[in-house]
Motif scaffolding. Sequence first.
Motif, PDB file in Angstrom:
ATOM      1  N   ILE A 150      87.217  74.615  23.151  1.00 33.69           N
ATOM      2  CA  ILE A 150      86.636  75.972  23.561  1.00 33.69           C
ATOM      3  C   ILE A 150      85.896  76.747  22.162  1.00 33.69           C
ATOM      4  O   ILE A 150      84.860  77.060  22.268  1.00 33.69           O
ATOM      5  N   ALA A 151      86.722  76.593  21.200  1.00 32.29           N
ATOM      6  CA  ALA A 151      86.138  77.212  19.864  1.00 32.29           C
ATOM      7  C   ALA A 151      84.825  76.479  19.353  1.00 32.29           C
ATOM      8  O   ALA A 151      84.200  77.308  19.044  1.00 32.29           O
ATOM      9  N   LYS A 152      84.818  75.208  19.348  1.00 38.03           N
ATOM     10  CA  LYS A 152      83.811  74.502  18.988  1.00 38.03           C
ATOM     11  C   LYS A 152      82.490  74.862  19.741  1.00 38.03           C
ATOM     12  O   LYS A 152      81.356  75.167  19.302  1.00 38.03           O
ATOM     13  N   LYS A 153      82.618  75.247  21.023  1.00 39.13           N
ATOM     14  CA  LYS A 153      81.601  75.488  22.067  1.00 39.13           C
ATOM     15  C   LYS A 153      81.212  77.062  21.701  1.00 39.13           C
ATOM     16  O   LYS A 153      79.844  77.267  21.738  1.00 39.13           O
ATOM     17  N   ILE A 154      82.059  77.900  21.663  1.00 39.15           N
ATOM     18  CA  ILE A 154      81.781  79.197  21.373  1.00 39.15           C
ATOM     19  C   ILE A 154      80.950  79.338  20.076  1.00 39.15           C
ATOM     20  O   ILE A 154      80.088  80.350  20.032  1.00 39.15           O
ATOM     21  N   LYS A 155      81.143  78.636  18.912  1.00 36.27           N
ATOM     22  CA  LYS A 155      80.643  78.773  17.743  1.00 36.27           C
ATOM     23  C   LYS A 155      79.425  78.414  17.887  1.00 36.27           C
ATOM     24  O   LYS A 155      78.402  78.907  17.234  1.00 36.27           O
ATOM     25  N   THR A 156      78.867  77.744  18.713  1.00 36.59           N
ATOM     26  CA  THR A 156      77.403  77.111  18.815  1.00 36.59           C
ATOM     27  C   THR A 156      76.571  78.110  19.577  1.00 36.59           C
ATOM     28  O   THR A 156      75.360  77.898  19.862  1.00 36.59           O
ATOM     29  N   ILE A 157      77.019  79.137  20.248  1.00 34.28           N
ATOM     30  CA  ILE A 157      76.173  80.093  21.232  1.00 34.28           C
ATOM     31  C   ILE A 157      76.286  81.374  20.619  1.00 34.28           C
ATOM     32  O   ILE A 157      77.046  81.805  19.839  1.00 34.28           O
ATOM     33  N   ASP A 158      75.043  82.104  21.209  1.00 38.38           N
ATOM     34  CA  ASP A 158      74.951  83.453  21.019  1.00 38.38           C
ATOM     35  C   ASP A 158      76.015  84.195  21.789  1.00 38.38           C
ATOM     36  O   ASP A 158      76.600  84.024  22.816  1.00 38.38           O
ATOM     37  N   PRO A 159      76.595  85.311  21.144  1.00 36.90           N
ATOM     38  CA  PRO A 159      78.095  86.206  21.762  1.00 36.90           C
ATOM     39  C   PRO A 159      77.352  86.611  23.097  1.00 36.90           C
ATOM     40  O   PRO A 159      78.277  86.806  23.933  1.00 36.90           O
ATOM     41  N   LYS A 160      76.226  86.718  23.298  1.00 43.28           N
ATOM     42  CA  LYS A 160      75.668  87.336  24.565  1.00 43.28           C
ATOM     43  C   LYS A 160      75.723  86.270  25.690  1.00 43.28           C
ATOM     44  O   LYS A 160      75.643  86.656  26.635  1.00 43.28           O
ATOM     45  N   GLN A 161      76.042  85.026  25.159  1.00 48.89           N
ATOM     46  CA  GLN A 161      76.297  83.956  26.211  1.00 48.89           C
ATOM     47  C   GLN A 161      77.410  83.559  26.495  1.00 48.89           C
ATOM     48  O   GLN A 161      77.815  82.488  27.450  1.00 48.89           O
ATOM     49  N   LEU A 162      78.399  84.501  26.228  1.00 43.35           N
ATOM     50  CA  LEU A 162      79.700  84.280  26.426  1.00 43.35           C
ATOM     51  C   LEU A 162      80.516  85.443  27.148  1.00 43.35           C
ATOM     52  O   LEU A 162      80.077  86.478  26.879  1.00 43.35           O
ATOM     53  N   PHE A 185      85.923  91.398  19.020  1.00 38.13           N
ATOM     54  CA  PHE A 185      85.985  90.592  17.697  1.00 38.13           C
ATOM     55  C   PHE A 185      84.899  89.432  17.586  1.00 38.13           C
ATOM     56  O   PHE A 185      84.384  89.026  16.422  1.00 38.13           O
ATOM     57  N   LEU A 186      84.930  88.703  18.861  1.00 39.16           N
ATOM     58  CA  LEU A 186      83.973  87.470  18.676  1.00 39.16           C
ATOM     59  C   LEU A 186      82.516  87.864  18.931  1.00 39.16           C
ATOM     60  O   LEU A 186      81.682  87.072  19.006  1.00 39.16           O
ATOM     61  N   GLY A 187      82.344  89.251  19.028  1.00 35.54           N
ATOM     62  CA  GLY A 187      80.798  89.763  19.310  1.00 35.54           C
ATOM     63  C   GLY A 187      80.399  89.951  20.627  1.00 35.54           C
ATOM     64  O   GLY A 187      78.990  90.034  20.707  1.00 35.54           O
ATOM     65  N   THR A 188      81.108  89.644  21.451  1.00 38.85           N
ATOM     66  CA  THR A 188      80.369  89.946  22.935  1.00 38.85           C
ATOM     67  C   THR A 188      81.021  91.204  23.502  1.00 38.85           C
ATOM     68  O   THR A 188      82.323  91.693  23.601  1.00 38.85           O
ATOM     69  N   ASN A 189      80.269  91.899  24.505  1.00 43.18           N
ATOM     70  CA  ASN A 189      80.823  92.910  25.315  1.00 43.18           C
ATOM     71  C   ASN A 189      80.896  92.466  26.817  1.00 43.18           C
ATOM     72  O   ASN A 189      81.053  93.458  27.752  1.00 43.18           O
ATOM     73  N   ASN A 190      80.562  91.128  26.970  1.00 41.30           N
ATOM     74  CA  ASN A 190      80.700  90.703  28.406  1.00 41.30           C
ATOM     75  C   ASN A 190      82.130  90.596  29.002  1.00 41.30           C
ATOM     76  O   ASN A 190      82.582  89.336  28.733  1.00 41.30           O
ATOM     77  N   ILE A 191      83.046  91.543  28.927  1.00 43.23           N
ATOM     78  CA  ILE A 191      84.265  91.287  29.502  1.00 43.23           C
ATOM     79  C   ILE A 191      84.772  92.119  30.514  1.00 43.23           C
ATOM     80  O   ILE A 191      84.011  93.302  30.610  1.00 43.23           O
ATOM     81  N   ASP A 192      85.221  91.827  31.712  1.00 41.18           N
ATOM     82  CA  ASP A 192      85.163  92.586  32.937  1.00 41.18           C
ATOM     83  C   ASP A 192      86.561  92.182  33.772  1.00 41.18           C
ATOM     84  O   ASP A 192      87.161  91.142  33.204  1.00 41.18           O
ATOM     85  N   ASN A 193      87.016  92.847  34.599  1.00 38.36           N
ATOM     86  CA  ASN A 193      88.291  92.550  35.194  1.00 38.36           C
ATOM     87  C   ASN A 193      88.263  93.112  36.511  1.00 38.36           C
ATOM     88  O   ASN A 193      87.030  93.363  37.267  1.00 38.36           O
ATOM     89  N   ALA A 194      89.050  92.782  37.403  1.00 38.41           N
ATOM     90  CA  ALA A 194      89.161  92.783  38.934  1.00 38.41           C
ATOM     91  C   ALA A 194      88.961  94.234  39.492  1.00 38.41           C
ATOM     92  O   ALA A 194      88.436  94.231  40.773  1.00 38.41           O
ATOM     93  N   ASP A 427      86.737  95.793  29.744  1.00 34.75           N
ATOM     94  CA  ASP A 427      85.644  96.526  30.701  1.00 34.75           C
ATOM     95  C   ASP A 427      84.634  96.556  29.794  1.00 34.75           C
ATOM     96  O   ASP A 427      84.408  97.006  28.846  1.00 34.75           O
ATOM     97  N   PRO A 428      83.185  96.329  30.497  1.00 37.80           N
ATOM     98  CA  PRO A 428      81.936  96.269  29.633  1.00 37.80           C
ATOM     99  C   PRO A 428      81.548  97.743  29.387  1.00 37.80           C
ATOM    100  O   PRO A 428      80.934  98.098  28.299  1.00 37.80           O
ATOM    101  N   PHE A 429      82.189  98.698  30.087  1.00 38.00           N
ATOM    102  CA  PHE A 429      81.668 100.362  29.804  1.00 38.00           C
ATOM    103  C   PHE A 429      82.903 101.060  29.381  1.00 38.00           C
ATOM    104  O   PHE A 429      82.613 102.170  29.067  1.00 38.00           O
ATOM    105  N   VAL A 430      83.803 100.469  28.837  1.00 38.95           N
ATOM    106  CA  VAL A 430      84.991 100.983  28.323  1.00 38.95           C
ATOM    107  C   VAL A 430      85.532 100.528  26.891  1.00 38.95           C
ATOM    108  O   VAL A 430      85.741  99.296  27.099  1.00 38.95           O
ATOM    109  N   TRP A 455      75.503  96.438  21.855  1.00 41.85           N
ATOM    110  CA  TRP A 455      74.783  96.122  22.996  1.00 41.85           C
ATOM    111  C   TRP A 455      75.754  96.384  24.128  1.00 41.85           C
ATOM    112  O   TRP A 455      76.852  95.992  24.178  1.00 41.85           O
ATOM    113  N   GLN A 456      75.127  96.773  25.217  1.00 38.31           N
ATOM    114  CA  GLN A 456      75.782  97.183  26.528  1.00 38.31           C
ATOM    115  C   GLN A 456      76.054  95.658  27.079  1.00 38.31           C
ATOM    116  O   GLN A 456      75.106  94.677  27.354  1.00 38.31           O
ATOM    117  N   GLY A 457      77.448  95.361  27.486  1.00 39.62           N
ATOM    118  CA  GLY A 457      77.979  94.059  28.186  1.00 39.62           C
ATOM    119  C   GLY A 457      77.561  94.155  29.720  1.00 39.62           C
ATOM    120  O   GLY A 457      77.266  95.176  30.175  1.00 39.62           O
TER     121      GLY A 457
END
Length: 783
Positions: A150-162, A185-194, A427-430, A455-457
Amino acid sequence: MGKTKHQGPIKLPKTPDPKLWVSPIPFGLGKIKPKHIRDTMKVVWENRDNLPYATRILTQGVCDGCALGVAGLRDQTLTGPHVCTTRLNVLRLNTMPAMKESIIHSDIDELQKFSSAELRKLGRIPYPLSRKKGEKRFTRISWDDALNRIAKKIKTIDPKQLAFFLTSRGITNEVYYTAGKMARFLGTNNIDNASRICHSPSKTALKRSLGIGASSCNYQDWIGTDVLIFWGSVAANNQPVSTKYMYAAKRKGTKIICINPYREPAMDGYWVPSIPDSALFGTKLADDFYQVNIGGDIAFMNGVMKHWFEMEEKEVGSAIDHRFVNEHTIGLEELKAHIAKQDWELLEHSSGLSKQRMLEFAQLLANAKSAVFVWSMGLTQHRFGTDNISQVANLAMLRGFIGREHCGVMPIRGHSGVQGSGEMGADPFVLPGGDFDAKNIERLEKIWGFEIPKWQGDIVGVSIENAMLPEDHERRLKVFYTSGGNFLETMPDPTFVRECLSNVELRVHQDIIFNTSTLVEAKEEVIVLPAMTRYEQPGGGTSTSTERMVYFSPEIKGPRIEEARSEWEIYVDLASRIKPEATKYLNFTSAEQIRKEIAVANPNYDGIQYLKEKGDVFQWGGAWLCEDGVCPTEDGRGHLLSIELPELRKPQGHFYVTTRRGKQFNSMIYNETDSFNAADRYDVLINAEDAADLNVSEGEAIVLFNQYGYFHGRAKFADTKRGNLLLFWPEGNVLIPKGVYEEYAGIPEYNTAVIVEKAETYHAHKDTKYIEKRIEDLEMEIS
């Protein structure tokens, strides 16, 4: 925030009140109702191999079902023991043994024949698994191998693709907080919840109207309020323990009103198993039902306010609490002018209710000294969900039903962990302690010690759809890491969702069980990680209830899945493999350490650091938010907003359709038959007069169709608003359009319009009449 503290549990009356009984026949014999004793015995039988552990979970742990906040068998609302079938039904998820290896490693085609309910019964995920594209079986891998891949793959992509997603069942505040911090910390704001697909509009609307993001009151405020309104909410079905609170409210003289297209039997009368006279003879809950059209709530509320302003012209103070409005709100004149322009004929047509019925409700609230508004997905799961909730806030503010005893606005949560998800920053907005804005980002960067991406997730639905973007697009989803959740059964257009999931290069499913989405192939690899339940989490965990009670749930002694790990530990380990410097910033080694940081990152949660033992609890914000009318908005006032009527397109001969829950917990279905109306999962709830117009008999096979899909079912006559149909969720999602999201909160639209035909007629003509001609011409979106 309020200064008054919650006073703790109160006692129920000891003597029965026969006036509230549903039937003189004991136990509701002969009636369609839940069989609580039978269902409890079934749960005992299912957990017979682990009864001591199951008992400890029920008596020591905080409920991992709905967000009423039962700790052990007690809560902060009423004295006495509480347990419900929802909690009992999810109990087996915690006590199951591991899946057998012969099942885990069987042919994927065989596994894909199982439904999610059948997969759930196979047992817990025992160790990390991998399935690469083209492989027909899962392969066992080590934790090191899994996390390194998982770590190896995440290192190869733009954080916006995670992108990360966290479900709500069993997830603790500690897990949400760690995930949110790790994602940034990993550089992405694409995190969401139920909460994205249930109450995200509630938070958004309450924030803009009142400056709060949670219930303003307590469950105890139900008991003794003049009027208790359930709007698009069937609490008796989805939060069964709440029926005990409703019983207590009825004993205090509270009127209970339901506003819903379907006269829900569970709210008409309920047999509360833990109250002797109710268990025997049932309790009449709702005093009245206002059966609105699907999507007609804004029109109904505009009609109520129009009556109020007309009442005020005849007698000042007869409907509006002028002291509260003048001292604590802004926007009255604009709202009054907006309402004056509303046409009664349009309001009646849109709402489905007469001017007289709207007057009855207006007078009921005008004559009440207190009221509590409770709502759920019937108001939120619309493309105008935020506007729906702001309308409720308008009603509450105009009557001064905010910030005091027996008054308030309450988005009742259906899952035990979901209130804390956004408050922890998953949450991407919070972010913890506030919105995703420059001021809060700067504050958190000082606490966390690293830069947060600006940037906005994306919300989770958009993230999934991004898997279909061109290969070189900076936001094409390449790694999707989901903790629980099953998007095949929660999102509209499941066929399209499957295509999206299969187009992700690496999918990580961190979970305790398989579900149907776990088995979907990925472009490169699917990795499955075995997680602990909340009761296994070392150092315990916390969850936040609907009424903002933060409960501590201890680690409970019992059997363990050998290789399962606590979810926050997995995140910490993964981050250190992607960025070794994470050990400096994400150095959590205990749940207690996480709670100490949460208290700093989110000041509302100052107090969580002291929760260590069974029974420990505190309520953030006090008994009432906006106490004495003071709102945490920039100007300290509530904002009365002028809400436009949504355009509801339903061509002649079409029906509105919405989805409802049956014997289930979220998408986890526990019974194919609804215990309140005897409908099965493919029954279509339809008004008998509508069926007669279609020459359809009860039980007859029918087809519902539109340009998005078709649904095969059977007509089930029910007391629904004419022109409105109800389907079970998620089965009905095949008719819901993909990619339609609410403007402010991003919740998917879960309503549509359809044509209904007898099955034999549809199949006889579909190749010539429907597919080629009618569907092309349909404009059936409620948009």
